[in-house]
Design an enzyme around this catalytic site. Structure first.
Site, PDB file in Angstrom:
ATOM      1  N   GLU A  50       0.818  -1.223   0.000  1.00 37.97           N
ATOM      2  CA  GLU A  50       0.000   0.000   0.000  1.00 37.97           C
ATOM      3  C   GLU A  50       0.846   1.266   0.000  1.00 37.97           C
ATOM      4  OE1 GLU A  50      -0.599  -2.580   1.990  1.00 37.97           O
ATOM      5  OE2 GLU A  50      -2.597  -3.264   1.420  1.00 37.97           O
TER       6      GLU A  50
ATOM      7  N   HIS B 276     -11.081  -3.982   9.416  1.00 40.13           N
ATOM      8  CA  HIS B 276     -11.628  -3.882   8.064  1.00 40.13           C
ATOM      9  C   HIS B 276     -12.947  -3.126   8.059  1.00 40.13           C
ATOM     10  CE1 HIS B 276      -8.735  -7.137   7.473  1.00 40.13           C
ATOM     11  NE2 HIS B 276      -8.847  -6.984   6.176  1.00 40.13           N
TER      12      HIS B 276
END
Lengths: 341, 332
Positions: free
Chosen positions: B64, B133
């Site tokens: 990322e 999440h």
């Protein structure tokens, strides 16, 4: 001309002397002096309170910046580091506008908003120094992705220090550049210390170039204080990149004479170590000796370069002093791209 | 001639916007984890790789930080990347490039470059994916000058705002609530934009203003319908952009209704509700207030796994109804 070049190649001359004209080589020396005198001038201005903040000097690393940038064109791009004055000058920046930036003036490269740590010159392909260790590495990979996708033939060099080799961004970037075969050259200028921590204490491998194996790219070690050796490695990596064969990691082993920044009390290395590098391995002295040996320049020529550089530095500082300060009312300028009317 | 309007889901609207942008401009590329043949973790990119090929719908490694940085570097040098974080929570891994690089590069370089990158963040709770999440981190990014941060709430808006984002010269962060992906709504065909920085009054009312973001817009509208049966007339503002905030729309509404409630899913403390409340307190609308401002936000906890706890951790319609009723009637 072709035969002369061939003859030179067949001789045992170092790479740079087969590749560049005497005039070009003299200009390399001039630029190495320009980098050193620029940094000395910046340091002096800092001591006299003309520049605030801090700065990270690359004195002692001039051959590395020049050797890497010599084979690049103005269209090729670089990302640089907090220790980036040399990269900037090597890539063609004007010391006037650099000094002006350090003085916080609107006539500086970043109009006084960036300072030493964010020096950039987009017109010459310098996408900017960076205050974050390894921050510029993924950006260089992105620029290389643009070059490949747009097919413009550019290559990108990402300069970083030994400290950056333990950042995740370094590893993620090398991996992506390799899987996508991007035209980027990773240049680690290993000056032995990340701030105070030696590479021996911080890094699990003996050479940072050893990391290249993990990302299936060539890892090349060069004496970063030897201009010709650096230029030769850079030349080969650039050819490989332009040919679409992907990235290279070059480790340029060098040394900084000054501390990490202006707060450094120099407690992590000995005087003897510093003096040894300054006396026996100074990149400018080594290059001068070589140039004289190969008949490229004589003492008079060297003296002329020194005087010319001293004049350019003095003019640069004057230019910086004279430039206007930014208006306070322009504080919010450049946060967002202005609406075009 | 008006473009034909169809019913599309929120994720279909995003996909259509990306396809239109890619058709119109070769420089637009998509980057992200598993956005190619897999179609994206939430099937937002779907089959776009078949249409535009893997060079323009690029699967990145699970990197990322590096991936976001590549998108930034590509944006500065001539491409128009749309970078998908698989979950907004993974912004934590890319923050360096978003906050230190994308947001500041133009400023640090004295305006010599722009950073036209778009980053997409599937956000929010309600999927049973637990604490790592399910977060709503948009206020983190909205705190950073140089970024624009949007939270489209409808299929119509997400298409128009994504197309506005791609055309924007500056970095735009899009937070998409995952529970909205399947929501359907009218979406015009073809290219149109919905401006960044403009709120939308979703329901006009006289008694109370609710400023809501993302999925909470729909919950607030549902609550407003319920309370309409009790004679309480609620105005619902869909903020749509949290940087820059549309001050005028909110201030005008509060001047009209004299009561303000903020509803958002992110953790209540130091969230967008605090900003809206402070903005009203500092504005001429303060003198119009007939009651203290009320904020309904996420609980001061990570998002739990257990479905009942998960629901309890963020505002739900019954809670909004009760709080709005109390506020409208002056009960504290």
């Amino acid at each position: 001309m072709a035969t002369a070049k061939k003859a030179a190649e067949q001789s045992n001359l170092p790479f740079a002397y087969t590749q560049y004209s005497h005039e070009q080589l003299r200009d390399v020396l001039r630029k190495m002096y320009l980098i050193r005198r620029f940094e000395e001038g910046a340091e002096d201005s800092y001591m006299r309170g003309l520049i605030h903040g801090t700065m990270h000097l690359s004195i002692g690393q001039e051959a590395s910046a020049m050797g890497i940038c010599m084979p690049l064109t103005d269209e090729d791009q670089i990302t640089s580091t907090h220790r980036g004055h040399g990269h900037s000058i090597a890539k063609g920046a004007d010391v006037k506008k650099m000094f002006a930036e350090f003085f916080g003036k609107t006539t500086g490269y970043c109009k006084g908003r960036g300072g030493s740590m964010h020096i950039a010159d987009v017109s010459k392909g310098n996408l900017g120094a960076n205050g974050i260790v390894a921050g510029g590495i993924p950006i260089a990979v992105g620029a290389a992705l643009s070059a490949k996708r747009l097919g413009n033939g550019k290559v990108v060099v990402s300069f970083f220090g030994d400290g950056a080799n333990n950042e995740g961004a370094f590893h993620e970037s090398l991996n992506m550049a390799s899987i996508w075969k991007l035209p980027v050259i990773f240049v680690c200028e290993n000056n032995g210390y990340g701030m105070s921590t030696s590479t021996a204490r911080s890094t699990a491998v003996a050479n940072i170039a050893d990391r290249a194996a993990a990302y299936s790219m060539p890892g090349v070690i060069v004496d970063g204080n030897n201009f010709s050796e650096v230029a030769e490695a850079s030349h080969a990596a650039i050819e490989r990149a332009r040919a679409g064969e992907g990235p290279t990691l070059i480790e340029s082993k060098t040394y900084r004479y000054r501390g990490h920044s202006k707060s450094d009390r120099n407690r992590y290395r000995t005087k003897e170590e510093i003096e040894d590098w300054m006396t026996n391995r100074d990149p400018i002295t080594l290059f001068e000796t070589e140039l004289k040996e190969f008949g490229v320049i004589d003492d008079k020529g060297i003296e002329a370069i020194r005087e010319d550089v001293a004049r350019e530095i003095a003019e640069g500082i004057e230019f910086a002093k004279e430039g206007p300060m930014p208006e306070i009312s322009d504080l919010a300028q450049f946060v967002y791209t202005e609406e075009v009317a | 001639m008006d473009a034909a309007v169809r019913e599309l889901s929120y994720s279909q609207a995003i996909q259509e916007a990306m396809a239109i942008a890619m058709e119109a401009d070769e420089r637009v590329i998509l980057m992200g984890e598993d956005i190619g043949v897999y179609g994206g973790a939430f099937q937002v990119t779907g089959d776009l790789v078949e249409r535009f090929g893997p060079d323009r719908v690029m699967d990145t490694p699970i990197s990322e930080l590096g991936g976001a940085g590549v998108a930034v570097g590509a944006a500065v040098t001539g491409l128009r990347p749309i970078f998908e974080f698989q979950f907004s929570d993974f912004a934590t891994l890319g923050m360096e490039q978003i906050v230190n690089q994308a947001a500041k590069m133009r400023f640090m370089l004295g305006g010599e470059v722009s950073v036209p990158v778009v980053m997409r963040f599937p956000a929010g709770s309600g999927t049973g994916a637990a604490a790592q999440h399910s977060q709503s981190l948009e206020a983190w990014l909205a705190h950073v000058p140089g970024l624009k941060v949007i939270q489209p709430a409808t299929p119509h808006d997400v298409k128009g705002m994504l197309l506005a984002a791609v055309a924007d010269p500056d970095p735009v962060m899009i937070f998409e609530h995952k529970l909205l992906y399947k929501m359907k709504g009218p979406v015009p065909e073809g290219h149109y934009t919905v401006p960044i920085g403009k709120a939308e009054v979703r329901r006009e009312g006289r008694d109370l203003t609710i400023v809501a973001t993302s999925i909470m817009v729909h919950k607030a509208l549902e609550a407003a319908e319920t309370l309409a049966g009790e004679g309480i007339d609620i105005e619902v503002i869909d903020l749509r952009t949290i940087r820059p905030i549309d001050r005028e729309t909110v201030i005008e509404s509060v001047k009209k209704t004299s009561r303000l409630m903020c509803v958002y899913e992110a953790v209540k403390t130091l969230g967008i509700g605090a900003e809206i409340s402070a903005m009203i307190a500092e504005s001429e609308a303060f003198d119009y207030l007939d009651a203290p401002i009320v904020r309904l936000g996420g609980a001061e906890t990570p998002i739990p796994y257990n479905p009942e706890l998960e629901k309890a951790a963020v505002p739900q319609v019954p809670g909004i109804v009760a709080a709005a009723r109390d506020l409208a009637k002056g009960v504290r």
